[in-house]
Write a protein that holds these residues in place. Structure first.
Motif, PDB file in Angstrom:
ATOM      1  N   ASP A 171     -29.942 -44.349 -71.337  1.00  0.00           N
ATOM      2  CA  ASP A 171     -29.798 -42.934 -70.996  1.00  0.00           C
ATOM      3  C   ASP A 171     -30.813 -42.624 -69.903  1.00  0.00           C
ATOM      4  O   ASP A 171     -32.019 -42.709 -70.132  1.00  0.00           O
ATOM      5  N   PRO A 172     -30.371 -42.269 -68.679  1.00  0.00           N
ATOM      6  CA  PRO A 172     -31.320 -42.042 -67.588  1.00  0.00           C
ATOM      7  C   PRO A 172     -32.311 -40.912 -67.866  1.00  0.00           C
ATOM      8  O   PRO A 172     -33.379 -40.864 -67.279  1.00  0.00           O
ATOM      9  N   ASN A 173     -31.966 -40.017 -68.784  1.00  0.00           N
ATOM     10  CA  ASN A 173     -32.865 -38.906 -69.102  1.00  0.00           C
ATOM     11  C   ASN A 173     -34.032 -39.331 -69.996  1.00  0.00           C
ATOM     12  O   ASN A 173     -35.111 -38.754 -69.926  1.00  0.00           O
ATOM     13  N   ILE A 174     -33.810 -40.327 -70.850  1.00  0.00           N
ATOM     14  CA  ILE A 174     -34.886 -40.753 -71.768  1.00  0.00           C
ATOM     15  C   ILE A 174     -35.294 -42.205 -71.576  1.00  0.00           C
ATOM     16  O   ILE A 174     -36.180 -42.692 -72.247  1.00  0.00           O
ATOM     17  N   GLY A 175     -34.628 -42.898 -70.671  1.00  0.00           N
ATOM     18  CA  GLY A 175     -34.945 -44.302 -70.458  1.00  0.00           C
ATOM     19  C   GLY A 175     -34.225 -45.168 -71.484  1.00  0.00           C
ATOM     20  O   GLY A 175     -33.204 -44.786 -72.035  1.00  0.00           O
ATOM     21  N   VAL A 176     -34.769 -46.344 -71.727  1.00  0.00           N
ATOM     22  CA  VAL A 176     -34.157 -47.275 -72.664  1.00  0.00           C
ATOM     23  C   VAL A 176     -34.578 -46.884 -74.079  1.00  0.00           C
ATOM     24  O   VAL A 176     -35.762 -46.902 -74.405  1.00  0.00           O
ATOM     25  N   PRO A 177     -33.620 -46.486 -74.921  1.00  0.00           N
ATOM     26  CA  PRO A 177     -33.995 -46.060 -76.272  1.00  0.00           C
ATOM     27  C   PRO A 177     -34.311 -47.238 -77.189  1.00  0.00           C
ATOM     28  O   PRO A 177     -33.961 -48.371 -76.915  1.00  0.00           O
ATOM     29  N   ILE A 178     -34.976 -46.922 -78.285  1.00  0.00           N
ATOM     30  CA  ILE A 178     -35.272 -47.912 -79.316  1.00  0.00           C
ATOM     31  C   ILE A 178     -34.230 -47.739 -80.411  1.00  0.00           C
ATOM     32  O   ILE A 178     -34.036 -46.637 -80.924  1.00  0.00           O
ATOM     33  N   SER A 179     -33.541 -48.830 -80.757  1.00  0.00           N
ATOM     34  CA  SER A 179     -32.477 -48.791 -81.755  1.00  0.00           C
ATOM     35  C   SER A 179     -32.902 -49.517 -83.013  1.00  0.00           C
ATOM     36  O   SER A 179     -33.394 -50.647 -82.946  1.00  0.00           O
ATOM     37  N   THR A 180     -32.702 -48.892 -84.167  1.00  0.00           N
ATOM     38  CA  THR A 180     -32.953 -49.567 -85.439  1.00  0.00           C
ATOM     39  C   THR A 180     -31.714 -50.383 -85.765  1.00  0.00           C
ATOM     40  O   THR A 180     -30.605 -49.844 -85.840  1.00  0.00           O
ATOM     41  N   ILE A 181     -31.879 -51.699 -85.949  1.00  0.00           N
ATOM     42  CA  ILE A 181     -30.722 -52.564 -86.208  1.00  0.00           C
ATOM     43  C   ILE A 181     -30.690 -53.082 -87.650  1.00  0.00           C
ATOM     44  O   ILE A 181     -29.729 -53.721 -88.045  1.00  0.00           O
ATOM     45  N   GLY A 182     -31.730 -52.822 -88.424  1.00  0.00           N
ATOM     46  CA  GLY A 182     -31.732 -53.279 -89.807  1.00  0.00           C
ATOM     47  C   GLY A 182     -33.094 -53.126 -90.442  1.00  0.00           C
ATOM     48  O   GLY A 182     -34.004 -52.515 -89.870  1.00  0.00           O
ATOM     49  N   THR A 183     -33.221 -53.664 -91.640  1.00  0.00           N
ATOM     50  CA  THR A 183     -34.490 -53.642 -92.366  1.00  0.00           C
ATOM     51  C   THR A 183     -34.748 -55.014 -92.973  1.00  0.00           C
ATOM     52  O   THR A 183     -33.814 -55.797 -93.181  1.00  0.00           O
ATOM     53  N   ILE A 184     -36.014 -55.279 -93.227  1.00  0.00           N
ATOM     54  CA  ILE A 184     -36.391 -56.447 -94.019  1.00  0.00           C
ATOM     55  C   ILE A 184     -37.252 -55.946 -95.167  1.00  0.00           C
ATOM     56  O   ILE A 184     -37.923 -54.918 -95.050  1.00  0.00           O
ATOM     57  N   THR A 185     -37.213 -56.665 -96.277  1.00  0.00           N
ATOM     58  CA  THR A 185     -37.968 -56.277 -97.456  1.00  0.00           C
ATOM     59  C   THR A 185     -38.868 -57.424 -97.881  1.00  0.00           C
ATOM     60  O   THR A 185     -38.395 -58.545 -98.122  1.00  0.00           O
ATOM     61  N   VAL A 186     -40.158 -57.129 -97.953  1.00  0.00           N
ATOM     62  CA  VAL A 186     -41.129 -58.079 -98.491  1.00  0.00           C
ATOM     63  C   VAL A 186     -41.259 -57.738 -99.982  1.00  0.00           C
ATOM     64  O   VAL A 186     -41.613 -56.609-100.319  1.00  0.00           O
ATOM     65  N   PRO A 187     -40.948 -58.681-100.872  1.00  0.00           N
ATOM     66  CA  PRO A 187     -40.975 -58.383-102.304  1.00  0.00           C
ATOM     67  C   PRO A 187     -42.375 -58.057-102.828  1.00  0.00           C
ATOM     68  O   PRO A 187     -43.387 -58.465-102.242  1.00  0.00           O
TER      69      PRO A 187
END
Length: 133
Positions: A40-56
């Motif tokens: 998006d030229p107005n905000i630049g390159v956005p950060i996308s959440t693609i998943g989660t990891i879980t440490v038990p």
């Protein structure tokens, strides 16, 4: 004799104040597939959440390396520059800082980069330790 008693006291005090030990448990090789947000030229390159990891619970992970590549290519060097962000640390790209230690809990895996909405694969290599008293 006096030196032996002082040494024994120091050792016992150190053991009492110890916070626990780490015991090797497993090697984790994790792949998360997701899609980046379009540029998006107005905000630049956005950060996308693609998943989660879980440490038990009762474990800690030592992240040794990470990488991101486009889902449709096998050659990581030919893809545009993507940055993987893990626990607010830049975990891939030119300024990677390893190791990254993660205590028990859930962590978002985020990716930034690319000029369009692209399917990516994030790879995370970690060593899992048991926390022993």
């Amino acid at each position: 004799m006096k030196k032996i008693i002082i040494l024994a006291l120091l050792i016992s005090v150190c053991k009492i104040n110890a916070q626990g030990n780490l015991q090797f448990n497993d090697v984790k090789n994790i792949e998360i597939t997701g899609t980046t947000s379009p540029f998006d030229p107005n905000i630049g390159v956005p950060i996308s959440t693609i998943g989660t990891i879980t440490v038990p619970t009762g474990k800690v992970w030592k992240i040794e390396s990470t990488s991101v590549k486009e889902n449709n290519t096998s050659d990581i060097s030919s893809t545009p520059s993507y940055v993987l962000i893990l626990n607010n640390h830049r975990a891939s790209g030119n300024s990677s800082i390893f190791p990254i230690w993660l205590s028990a809990g859930n962590y978002l895996v985020k990716v930034s980069g690319g000029a369009a909405s692209i399917a990516v694969i994030a790879s995370i290599s970690a060593i899992e330790f048991n926390v022993t008293p």
